[in-house]
Design a protein around this motif. Sequence first.
Motif, PDB file in Angstrom:
ATOM      1  N   ARG A   1      49.929 -48.127  -9.470  1.00  0.00           N
ATOM      2  CA  ARG A   1      51.383 -48.235  -9.293  1.00  0.00           C
ATOM      3  C   ARG A   1      52.047 -48.143 -10.652  1.00  0.00           C
ATOM      4  O   ARG A   1      51.530 -48.666 -11.639  1.00  0.00           O
ATOM      5  CB  ARG A   1      51.742 -49.555  -8.635  1.00  0.00           C
ATOM      6  CG  ARG A   1      51.337 -49.608  -7.199  1.00  0.00           C
ATOM      7  CD  ARG A   1      51.832 -50.872  -6.530  1.00  0.00           C
ATOM      8  NE  ARG A   1      51.451 -50.845  -5.137  1.00  0.00           N
ATOM      9  CZ  ARG A   1      51.047 -51.882  -4.462  1.00  0.00           C
ATOM     10  NH1 ARG A   1      51.003 -53.070  -5.040  1.00  0.00           N
ATOM     11  NH2 ARG A   1      50.715 -51.776  -3.199  1.00  0.00           N
ATOM     12  N   VAL A   2      53.196 -47.504 -10.693  1.00  0.00           N
ATOM     13  CA  VAL A   2      53.979 -47.419 -11.923  1.00  0.00           C
ATOM     14  C   VAL A   2      55.294 -48.144 -11.711  1.00  0.00           C
ATOM     15  O   VAL A   2      55.921 -48.001 -10.657  1.00  0.00           O
ATOM     16  CB  VAL A   2      54.190 -45.956 -12.379  1.00  0.00           C
ATOM     17  CG1 VAL A   2      52.884 -45.343 -12.849  1.00  0.00           C
ATOM     18  CG2 VAL A   2      54.792 -45.097 -11.286  1.00  0.00           C
ATOM     19  N   ALA A   3      55.692 -48.936 -12.692  1.00  0.00           N
ATOM     20  CA  ALA A   3      56.905 -49.751 -12.567  1.00  0.00           C
ATOM     21  C   ALA A   3      58.158 -48.890 -12.516  1.00  0.00           C
ATOM     22  O   ALA A   3      59.112 -49.214 -11.813  1.00  0.00           O
ATOM     23  CB  ALA A   3      56.989 -50.738 -13.726  1.00  0.00           C
TER      24      ALA A   3
ATOM     25  N   VAL B   1      52.905 -45.330  -2.643  1.00  0.00           N
ATOM     26  CA  VAL B   1      52.047 -46.294  -1.968  1.00  0.00           C
ATOM     27  C   VAL B   1      52.879 -46.944  -0.876  1.00  0.00           C
ATOM     28  O   VAL B   1      53.968 -47.454  -1.135  1.00  0.00           O
ATOM     29  CB  VAL B   1      51.520 -47.365  -2.958  1.00  0.00           C
ATOM     30  CG1 VAL B   1      50.731 -48.430  -2.210  1.00  0.00           C
ATOM     31  CG2 VAL B   1      50.665 -46.725  -4.028  1.00  0.00           C
ATOM     32  N   GLY B   2      52.388 -46.900   0.341  1.00  0.00           N
ATOM     33  CA  GLY B   2      53.140 -47.466   1.455  1.00  0.00           C
ATOM     34  C   GLY B   2      54.421 -46.709   1.740  1.00  0.00           C
ATOM     35  O   GLY B   2      55.326 -47.233   2.370  1.00  0.00           O
ATOM     36  N   GLY B   3      54.500 -45.484   1.246  1.00  0.00           N
ATOM     37  CA  GLY B   3      55.674 -44.659   1.487  1.00  0.00           C
ATOM     38  C   GLY B   3      56.885 -44.991   0.637  1.00  0.00           C
ATOM     39  O   GLY B   3      57.934 -44.381   0.771  1.00  0.00           O
ATOM     40  N   ARG B   4      56.754 -45.990  -0.284  1.00  0.00           N
ATOM     41  CA  ARG B   4      57.951 -46.353  -1.047  1.00  0.00           C
ATOM     42  C   ARG B   4      57.701 -46.769  -2.492  1.00  0.00           C
ATOM     43  O   ARG B   4      58.594 -46.685  -3.313  1.00  0.00           O
ATOM     44  CB  ARG B   4      58.713 -47.454  -0.335  1.00  0.00           C
ATOM     45  CG  ARG B   4      57.897 -48.685  -0.057  1.00  0.00           C
ATOM     46  CD  ARG B   4      58.609 -49.609   0.923  1.00  0.00           C
ATOM     47  NE  ARG B   4      57.600 -50.438   1.542  1.00  0.00           N
ATOM     48  CZ  ARG B   4      57.491 -51.731   1.367  1.00  0.00           C
ATOM     49  NH1 ARG B   4      58.355 -52.363   0.618  1.00  0.00           N
ATOM     50  NH2 ARG B   4      56.544 -52.406   1.949  1.00  0.00           N
ATOM     51  N   GLU B   5      56.503 -47.228  -2.841  1.00  0.00           N
ATOM     52  CA  GLU B   5      56.257 -47.675  -4.214  1.00  0.00           C
ATOM     53  C   GLU B   5      55.663 -46.542  -5.040  1.00  0.00           C
ATOM     54  O   GLU B   5      54.653 -45.951  -4.664  1.00  0.00           O
ATOM     55  CB  GLU B   5      55.320 -48.881  -4.219  1.00  0.00           C
ATOM     56  CG  GLU B   5      55.951 -50.114  -3.594  1.00  0.00           C
ATOM     57  CD  GLU B   5      55.049 -51.322  -3.743  1.00  0.00           C
ATOM     58  OE1 GLU B   5      54.568 -51.574  -4.853  1.00  0.00           O
ATOM     59  OE2 GLU B   5      54.844 -51.993  -2.724  1.00  0.00           O
TER      60      GLU B   5
END
Length: 140
Positions: A100-102, A42-46
């Motif tokens: 999102r995964v932590a 997400v957003g290229g980094r998350e």
Amino acid sequence: MDLGECVGVVVVVSALLLGPAPVIAGDVAQGDFSVGWEPHLVGGREAAVKGYVENHSRLQVGDVHLRVETLDEVGRVIVEAFCWVVGDVPAGGRGYFVVRVAVPGAIYRVTVESYDAISTATAGQPGPAGAPAASPPTSP
């Protein structure tokens, strides 16, 4: 007021307080869902998981809640996340999700945790296919 009128008043008041009883045309078994997913940023980094849920039942479902487990190389759960499928999933159709995964993992497992049955499909739509409810753990 005689006894007949009292009973009528009680029935009307009970109906107003309790509301209409839900009409359920049938149940959707966990096997009536299949899940496809892939790792995503997400957003290229998350780190995230995005995918879809296929509904193989004859019922439209909504409020589909998913559990996404991040697994290590030997299949142990490291962390889990929860998300909702966007919108309702029609009978024979797909609904999509992103969560999102932590902690990014070697493997993910996505499972349908819960849902609400909304309505039955019209004639001519596909019926149950018996697909598994959870995606098999695979490497990215």
